[in-house]
Each structure stands twice: as C-alpha cells, then as structure tokens.
Design an enzyme around this catalytic site. Structure first.
Site, PDB file in Angstrom:
ATOM      1  N   CYS A  87       0.839  -1.204   0.000  1.00  0.00           N
ATOM      2  CA  CYS A  87       0.000   0.000   0.000  1.00  0.00           C
ATOM      3  C   CYS A  87       0.878   1.260   0.000  1.00  0.00           C
ATOM      4  O   CYS A  87       1.565   1.506  -0.972  1.00  0.00           O
ATOM      5  CB  CYS A  87      -0.972  -0.039   1.162  1.00  0.00           C
ATOM      6  N   HIS A 197      -3.591  -5.669   0.937  1.00  0.00           N
ATOM      7  CA  HIS A 197      -3.015  -5.898   2.265  1.00  0.00           C
ATOM      8  C   HIS A 197      -3.048  -7.381   2.647  1.00  0.00           C
ATOM      9  O   HIS A 197      -3.974  -7.817   3.344  1.00  0.00           O
ATOM     10  CB  HIS A 197      -3.812  -5.107   3.307  1.00  0.00           C
ATOM     11  N   GLU A 199      -1.391  -8.799   4.861  1.00  0.00           N
ATOM     12  CA  GLU A 199      -1.233  -8.969   6.315  1.00  0.00           C
ATOM     13  C   GLU A 199      -2.564  -8.985   7.043  1.00  0.00           C
ATOM     14  O   GLU A 199      -2.624  -9.370   8.207  1.00  0.00           O
ATOM     15  CB  GLU A 199      -0.329  -7.856   6.883  1.00  0.00           C
TER      16      GLU A 199
END
Lengths: 224, 80
Positions: A87, A197, A199
């Site tokens: 990002c 993302h 994660e």
C-alpha cells in the site's frame, strides 16, 4: 530468517504487519525508525507497511522516499535483501525509484476499502512460491491512490520478464490501474510492491488466510 | 533574493481523474464548451543569492529529485 518493519510518521499498518510476521515466522521482526541509517546485517526481509507517511504531502510516499532510511533500504536491496512494500509501502518504493511506474489517484476519486480478488500472475518468485500460477486469492484493499501507471514500453518489458506479479481478477479492479496491475516486482526479483493488504488475511479470525502465502514464501517458512 | 515559480503538470496521455471531475463540475455549473481540464501544482519559492542561472540549475534538480514525478509529470520554471 530475520525480518524488519519500517516505522515512519503516518504509517499506521505497522502493527498489523508486525503481528503477521510474528505469527507466521514465530519470531518478532525488529523495527526500523525513520532516523536510522544502518540496518542490521542479519535482516533478510524488510517490510514497508501501509498508511499515510508524512501525511502523503506532495504525492503519496514522496517525502518518505527521500528520507535517509530509504537510502539505507535501497542499499540493502542492491545487496539482495528482500523488500516488501504494501500500500503506502508500494507508493514509497515507486517514488524511491526501486520499482517502475507510479500510483495515481483512483479513477473513482474515492477511497476504496473492500475485498478484491487477485490473480497470481507469476508464482516463480521469492514472494509467491506458496501459490500456483493463475491461482485466484482474496485480499483486502484500502487506498485512495492505487491506480498504477507506467509507460507502454516499460510495461511491455515488465510483462516479458514476468515482473507483473498480481492482477485484480474477475472485474474487481478497484482503482482503474493499468492492465489491472495490483503488484509488481523488480528485475532482480527481490523487491515486491503491492496495493492489497495480505497482512490482513492470514488467519481464521480474519475470515481467511489467502494472504499468508506471501509471508510464508518471503520468510522461507515453506520449502522452496 | 530570487523569486521563482515552478509549475508541475501531467504529461499528455496520462489519465487525470481529478481534471475530469472538475470538468464535469464546471459543466454542471453551466460553463459550456470547456474541455481537457488538467489539474496541476504550483510551487512559489524564494532562493538566497542573485545568480539566476545557478538558481535555475538548482530548481531543475529540485524538480527532478522531488517536486515532480517525471514518470507522469512535466515541469516549467519561471524566475522573476
């Protein structure tokens, strides 16, 4: 494998990234603050997380990309250390010239925060070997400037060399990015930038673990 | 002291969604016949010294290194 997470003023996904790296590798990453210019030699993976570094003033990632810590990261990357930018981290890597292209305002002009589908275009990299080529994975996005752009000639070269790693699949392109590009890698294959993302999708509590493979690959938790 | 203005604009062919939205808004305000609206940035700077040639050279470096992203943007430098 030892990992490190970069912390800059305005980045806000650092703790998610630290949690993901800790859970997947079993070892907490070290953190690198903005003023640091020396990154320990035993770090094998440097992660620049998402957020709004330095308020995203001027252009997203532009100020961060000119901080001394980025020069230190660049030098590590030139020595072969793996670097992952997610990002704002991706925006910083393109602004720093470590990846080609640029990330512009979403064509909708809106901040998008939702799940998208990604197609794994190249599974033969240090970051994607946990996946299969053509595999469709789910991944959340949350950004205002994810509209990837690069000139035609550079794009053609990137495609030939397999440097397009993720594309938004099945009409899920959330930002108008050129050729549905969601993530790209450098020619050497050790610097990956992506808008989604991973994660935030690594365990059952997240509703899925499709993002886990990127960290498992990069951390060499799975067999090569 | 030297006063300078740097203007940064998008290169031709680079999509400008903000310019498009502004063009649409102008249309909805009743301004007809407005086309190709492109949004850019202007930087006004004051630089110590009197050597305009040196200032221009420095400004060019500033543009290449920070003020413009030359992948998508052009810039012009005007010195008073």
């Amino acid at each position: 494998m030892k990992s490190a997470v970069v912390q800059l003023p305005g980045l806000n996904r650092d703790r998610d990234m630290i949690a993901a790296l800790t859970k997947i590798s079993g070892k907490a990453p070290i953190t690198i603050w903005q003023t640091e210019t020396a990154i320990p030699d035993d770090v094998d993976l440097i992660v620049i997380p998402g957020g709004f570094s330095y308020g995203d003033y001027l252009r997203c990632g532009a100020i961060a990309a000119r901080m001394p810590v980025l020069q230190a990261i660049k030098e590590k990357a030139e020595k072969g250390v793996k670097v992952l930018g997610v990002c704002n981290g991706f925006q910083i890597l393109v602004e720093a010239g470590m990846l080609p292209g640029v990330l512009m305002r979403n064509t909708s002009l809106r901040f998008v925060c939702k799940d998208v589908k990604l197609e794994v275009i190249n599974a033969d990299t240090d970051f994607t070997r946990a996946y299969a080529k053509g595999q469709i994975i789910r991944c959340p996005v949350a950004h205002h400037d994810g509209n990837y752009f690069v000139d035609e000639e550079t794009l053609a070269g990137m495609e030939d060399r397999g440097e397009i790693i993720f594309r938004y699949a099945e009409g899920t392109n959330p930002n108008g990015s050129l050729s549905d590009i969601a993530g790209v890698i450098n020619s050497r294959g050790n610097v990956l930038g992506m808008m989604p993302h991973p994660e935030n999708l690594i365990e059952a509590a997240h509703g899925g673990n499709d993002g886990r493979g990127i960290f498992a690959s990069a951390l060499e938790v799975i067999a090569a | 002291m030297i006063k300078a203005r740097v203007t940064v604009t998008l290169k031709n062919g680079v999509l400008d969604p903000q310019g498009k939205a502004i063009e649409g808004a102008l249309g909805s305000l009743g301004f007809e016949g407005v086309h190709q609206v492109r949004q850019g940035k202007v930087f006004d700077l004051e630089i110590d010294g009197t050597d305009k040639g040196q200032a221009e050279a420095n400004l060019k470096t500033m543009c290449d290194k920070l003020l413009a992203n030359t992948v998508i943007e052009n810039y012009t430098i005007a010195i008073d």
